[in-house]
Design a protein around this motif. Structure first.
Motif, short mmCIF file in Angstrom:
data_model
loop_
_atom_site.label_atom_id
_atom_site.label_comp_id
_atom_site.label_asym_id
_atom_site.label_seq_id
_atom_site.Cartn_x
_atom_site.Cartn_y
_atom_site.Cartn_z
N GLU A 20 -2.59 5.36 -2.26
CA GLU A 20 -3.31 4.18 -2.74
C GLU A 20 -4.81 4.34 -2.54
O GLU A 20 -5.29 4.58 -1.43
N GLN B 127 0.83 -1.20 0.00
CA GLN B 127 0.00 0.00 0.00
C GLN B 127 0.87 1.25 0.00
O GLN B 127 1.78 1.38 0.82
N SER B 128 0.58 2.17 -0.91
CA SER B 128 1.30 3.43 -0.98
C SER B 128 0.49 4.53 -0.29
O SER B 128 -0.66 4.32 0.09
N PRO C 30 -6.50 -0.28 -1.68
CA PRO C 30 -5.46 -1.05 -0.99
C PRO C 30 -5.82 -2.52 -0.83
O PRO C 30 -6.92 -2.96 -1.19
#
Length: 751
Positions: A575, A571-572, A578
C-alpha cells in the motif's frame, strides 16, 4: 602499476595498488560538467585531471545501505554536493549533474540505461552528523533527526575517502557561514583596571579614591556582562532557528537539486517538525548504535508517498459561515497551531465563548532511566504457564487507562458543536457530515501509539470536566468478564453514550481487535445517530516495526432523513497510500447525496453528489476536519497534546475526585513520573487484586453509576455522579486502589 588518486574536494593524493589484481580499490575520477566512468578494471582516466578545491565540486559513488533483515545490505548511488545535500537513489548509475564537477569514489560501472535515476532519500549535513564504526573498518553511520543510515563501502580506503569528503563539505559551508557577516561572539568577557589605576595614581589621586572608582567600574561592568550573556544566548537560539528554517525551506534552484529531491527534502523536514525522532547520542559506541538501530532500519524509510500539493503548497484558507472552505485549484489547508485549544477555537466557526483553562503541555521528566524489555523473551520465559497470571511490565503500557482512552475520542468535540448548530439552522446534511467527521477523528490519535493502556479495575471510574471544550465526560468499568466500559458525555446541545467490549484474535505476528458495542449520539431536537466502531489490527508484534491499522465498514444510522456509510480501507503490504477512508451520505430512498473521503490520521473532506467514482482531487472538496499538530515534546508514548492532559491532577482536583478515579491509580501515576520499579510493583499488586473481580461480580456486584436498559441492552448513565461530586459524598465508592482486606471484599459484596 600504481595509480595516484585525488582526494575529494582537496589536492591530497592517495596511493593504491594496481587495479585489476582481484578486488577493486577506490578510484577517484574528475570530469568537467559530467561524470566519467571507469569500469572493468581499466585505467581510463586513471590519473584523473587536476583537482582544485572548487566550491561547485560534487562527490558520488556507490555505498551499501542497510535496509532490513529480509533484504540486508543494498547498493545505492550516493551524491554529495558542495552545499551539504547528500542524496541517494536505488539505480546503480550516477546522476548527470549539469554545471558541477563530479569526483567518483570507488569502482563504478557504466550505466545500463539513459533513464534518470529517482532520488529516494535526502540528508542535509547542516542538521546531521556522522561517525565511523569501531567494529567494521568499512562501515560508517549518518545520523539525522528522523533516522540513522547504516552505510558500508567495499574497502577501508573508500570509507576514508567518504569520511574526508563529508568533513570537507561541512567545512566548506561552515566557512561560508563565517563569511556571511555573522561575527563570532564569546560569552566570557573580562576587564582589567590596572592601566586605569596606574594612570590615576600618577595624577596624584589618593589610593582610597582609586579603589572606590575601581569598585564602581567593576559593578557597572558586571551588569553589562550579565546583559551581554543574555543577548548571546538569545542570538544562539536565533541562529539555530535560522539554520533550521534555511534547511527546511531550501529552494530547488539554490540547492542545485531536481524537483523530486526538493520534495523529498521538504518531506524530511515535515517529519522533523512533527517530532518523528529517533534518539541518538554522539557519545555512545558504534556497537551500541548497531544494537539499537539495525532492527529499526527499514527499507520503508527510503520511499515516501505523499500528495505534494497537500503538504507543501502555500496555505490560504478562510472560514466561511458554514465552517468549510470551497477551495480553488492550488488552495490548500492552513496548518493548525500546536495548541489544541487555539486550534479548536479557530475551527469552531460558531465561536462559542468557552472559558480558557491552562493545562500542561508535557509529561513530567522521568525519575529513572527506563530499561527496554523484549516481548519475545517474556513469552519464551513463560511457556507452559498460565499467561493470565503473568504480569507484563509497565514497559508495554502508556500512562493512561482504557477509561481515559474513551474520552480521547472527544478531542475534536467541536465537530459535534458544529453538527448541532447546522441541524438547528435546518441543514441536516451538514449535520450528518460533521457527525461522520467526528466518528473518524477518534482514530487519529492511534497513529504511532504502540503501548497499551492500563486495564481498569472493576468499579474504576474517570471523569473529565473540560469547560474550555464545553463538555463533561464520565466513564466506568461496569463488567470484568466480559470486560465492558460504559461512558456518558454531555456537550452544547448534544449528549453521547455507549459501552464497548473488545474481542481479540491472535494470529501469531498480529492481533485483531473487534469492538462490540453501539455508540449513540442524541441532539436536543431529538435527532439520533448510532454507529459501531471498525476493526483494529496491530501488526509485527514479535519482529519488525509495530504499527496499527483500522479497517472495515462503519454505518452511521440516523432516525430522520440521512444515514452514512464509511469504508476504512485495509492496508496491504504494498500500500502506497494507507489509512484511507471513503464513504457517502444517502437519503431514505438510497440516493447518494454527498461523498466523503480522506485519511483517518490526517483529514476528511466532502463533495456534493456521488463523487463520480474515486475522488483524486481536493480542488472542489470542502474540509470537514483536520488533525491537530503533535506536541513539541514527544515521548516514546507519542501522546497527543490532548492526551497529555488526561491524567493531569490540576490544583484542587484531587480533593474532589472519588477514590475510584483513574488519576489516583498508583502504578499509572508512577509510570507517568518515570518511577518504573515502583510502577511494576504496584501493577503486580493491583493485578493480584483484579483477580478477585470475577468472584465479586458473580456475588452480585453492580456498577455504581450505570445500569443496563435491558438484559442484552447497552449500559446507560443513571445520573447522580456530578451531584455527589458537588457535595463531596463518595460513601458508595470503595478505595479500590488500596491494600486488599476483608473489609474491601465485604464492601464490594454489599454494593
Amino acid at each position: 602499476m600504481r595509480v595516484k588518486e585525488m582526494h575529494p574536494l582537496c589536492c591530497i593524493t592517495l596511493e593504491s595498488q594496481g587495479i585489476g589484481n582481484g578486488s577493486p580499490e577506490p578510484m577517484l575520477l574528475r570530469t568537467g560538467s559530467a561524470v566519467a566512468f571507469s569500469g572493468g578494471g581499466s585505467d581510463v582516466n586513471a590519473g584523473g585531471s587536476e583537482v582544485s578545491s572548487s566550491s561547485t565540486t560534487s562527490v558520488a559513488g556507490i555505498l551499501y545501505k542497510w535496509t532490513n533483515y529480509s533484504k540486508g545490505w543494498r547498493s545505492r548511488w550516493f551524491t554529495l554536493r558542495s552545499n551539504g545535500v547528500l542524496s541517494y537513489s536505488k539505480t546503480r548509475r550516477p546522476d548527470i549533474v549539469s554545471g558541477d564537477d563530479v569526483i567518483l569514489i570507488g569502482h563504478v560501472m557504466p550505466p545500463s540505461s539513459r533513464k534518470r535515476s529517482k532520488t529516494v532519500g535526502i540528508v542535509h549535513l547542516k542538521i546531521s552528523s556522522f561517525r565511523e564504526s569501531k567494529s567494521d573498518d568499512r562501515r560508517f553511520y549518518l545520523f539525522t533527526a528522523t533516522k540513522t543510515l547504516h552505510l558500508r563501502t567495499n574497502t577501508n580506503k573508500e570509507r576514508v575517502a567518504w569520511i574526508h569528503a563529508l568533513i570537507s563539505t561541512r567545512s566548506l559551508f561552515s566557512l561560508r557561514s563565517l563569511n556571511d557577516n555573522i561575527p563570532l561572539l564569546t560569552r566570557d568577557l573580562s576587564i582589567s583596571t590596572e592601566r586605569l589605576k596606574q594612570r590615576m595614581l600618577e595624577e596624584g589621586i589618593g589610593e582610597g579614591l582609586v579603589k572606590d572608582c575601581e569598585q564602581i567600574m567593576l559593578s557597572e561592568f558586571s551588569e553589562i556582562q550579565g546583559q551581554y550573556k543574555v543577548l548571546c544566548e538569545e542570538r544562539s537560539y536565533l541562529l539555530d532557528a535560522l539554520r533550521q528554517l534555511e534547511a527546511a525551506n531550501i529552494e530547488a534552484e539554490a540547492s542545485g537539486i531536481n524537483e523530486g529531491e526538493y520534495q523529498l527534502m521538504k518531506q524530511e523536514f515535515s517529519n522533523l517538525s512533527r517530532g518523528k525522532n529517533i534518539e541518538w547520542s554522539t557519545t555512545e559506541s558504534s556497537d551500541d548504535v548497531e544494537k539499537q538501530d539495525l532492527e529499526e532500519a527499514s527499507d520503508e524509510e527510503e520511499t515516501h508517498f505523499f500528495d505534494t500539493d497537500e503538504y507543501f503548497s502555500e496555505p490560504t484558507i478562510s472560514y466561511g459561515p458554514l465552517g468549510v472552505d470551497h477551495m480553488d485549484n492550488g488552495v490548500r489547508l492552513k496548518n493548525q497551531a500546536n495548541d489544541v485549544n487555539k486550534a479548536e477555537a479557530k475551527n469552531n466557526v460558531f465561536a462559542y465563548r468557552y472559558p480558557q483553562v491552562e493545562r500542561r503541555k508535557r509529561l513530567p521528566d522521568p525519575v529513572e532511566k527506563e530499561k527496554g524489555v523484549s516481548l519475545w523473551s517474556m513469552i519464551k520465559d513463560n511457556i507452559g504457564k498460565d499467561l493470565t497470571r503473568v504480569c507484563l511490565p509497565v514497559y508495554f503500557n502508556e500512562p493512561l487507562s482504557s477509561l481515559q482512552k474513551c474520552f480521547e475520542d472527544f478531542e475534536y468535540s467541536y465537530l459535534l458543536d458544529q453538527a448541532y448548530e447546522h441541524g438547528k439552522a435546518g441543514n441536516s446534511l451538514k449535520r450528518i457530515l460533521y457527525v461522520a467527521a467526528f466518528a473518524v477523528s477518534g482514530y487519529a490519535s492511534s497513529e504511532g501509539r504502540h503501548c497499551k493502556p492500563f486495564n481498569p479495575l472493576l468499579g474504576e471510574t474517570y471523569e473529565a470536566d473540560y469547560p474550555e471544550k464545553g463538555v463533561r465526560f464520565f466513564s466506568e468499568k461496569v463488567s470484568h468478564h466480559p470486560t465492558l466500559i460504559a461512558c456518558h458525555c454531555e456537550g452544547k446541545g448534544w449528549k453521547f453514550w455507549g459501552d464497548s467490549n473488545l474481542r481479540s484474535k491472535f494470529w501469531g505476528r498480529s492481533i485483531q481487535l473487534d469492538p462490540d458495542g453501539t455508540l449513540t449520539l442524541e441532539f436536543d431536537d431529538g435527532e439520533i445517530f448510532q454507529w459501531n466502531k471498525v476493526t483494529t489490527s496491530i501488526y509485527n508484534l514479535i519482529l519488525g516495526n509495530i504499527y496499527c491499522d483500522h479497517h472495515g465498514t462503519m454505518h452511521i444510522r440516523g432516525n430522520r432523513e440521512y444515514s452514512c456509510k464509511l469504508k476504512f480501507k485495509e492496508q496491504s503490504i504494498l500500500e502506497r497510500n494507507p489509512h484511507q477512508v471513503h464513504g457517502f451520505v444517502e437519503d431514505m430512498m438510497g440516493k447518494k447525496i454527498a461523498t466523503l473521503f480522506g485519511k483517518w490520521d490526517e483529514s476528511m473532506y466532502f463533495i456534493n453528489g456521488d463523487g463520480n467514482g474515486k475522488v483524486k482531487d481536493k480542488s472542489d472538496a470542502s474540509l470537514l476536519w483536520k488533525k491537530n499538530e503533535p506536541p513539541l515534546n514527544l515521548t516514546r508514548y507519542n501522546l497527543t497534546s490532548f492526551a497529555i492532559t488526561l491524567n493531569e491532577l490540576t490544583p484542587g482536583l484531587k480533593d474532589k475526585l472519588p477514590p475510584t478515579d483513574s488519576r489516583l491509580r498508583p502504578d499509572q501515576r508512577h509510570l507517568e513520573n518515570g518511577e518504573y520499579d515502583k510502577a511494576n510493583a504496584e501493577k503486580l499488586r493491583l493485578e493480584t487484586r483484579q483477580r478477585m473481580s470475577r468472584k465479586l461480580q458473580e456475588n452480585g456486584w453492580k456498577p455504581r453509576w450505570f445500569e443496563r436498559e435491558s438484559k442484552e441492552g447497552s449500559f446507560c448513565y443513571v445520573g447522580g455522579y456530578w451531584e455527589a461530586r458537588e457535595q463531596g459524598k463518595w460513601d458508595g465508592c470503595p478505595n479500590i486502589f488500596g491494600e486488599i482486606s476483608e473489609d474491601l471484599v465485604n464492601s464490594f459484596e454489599g454494593s
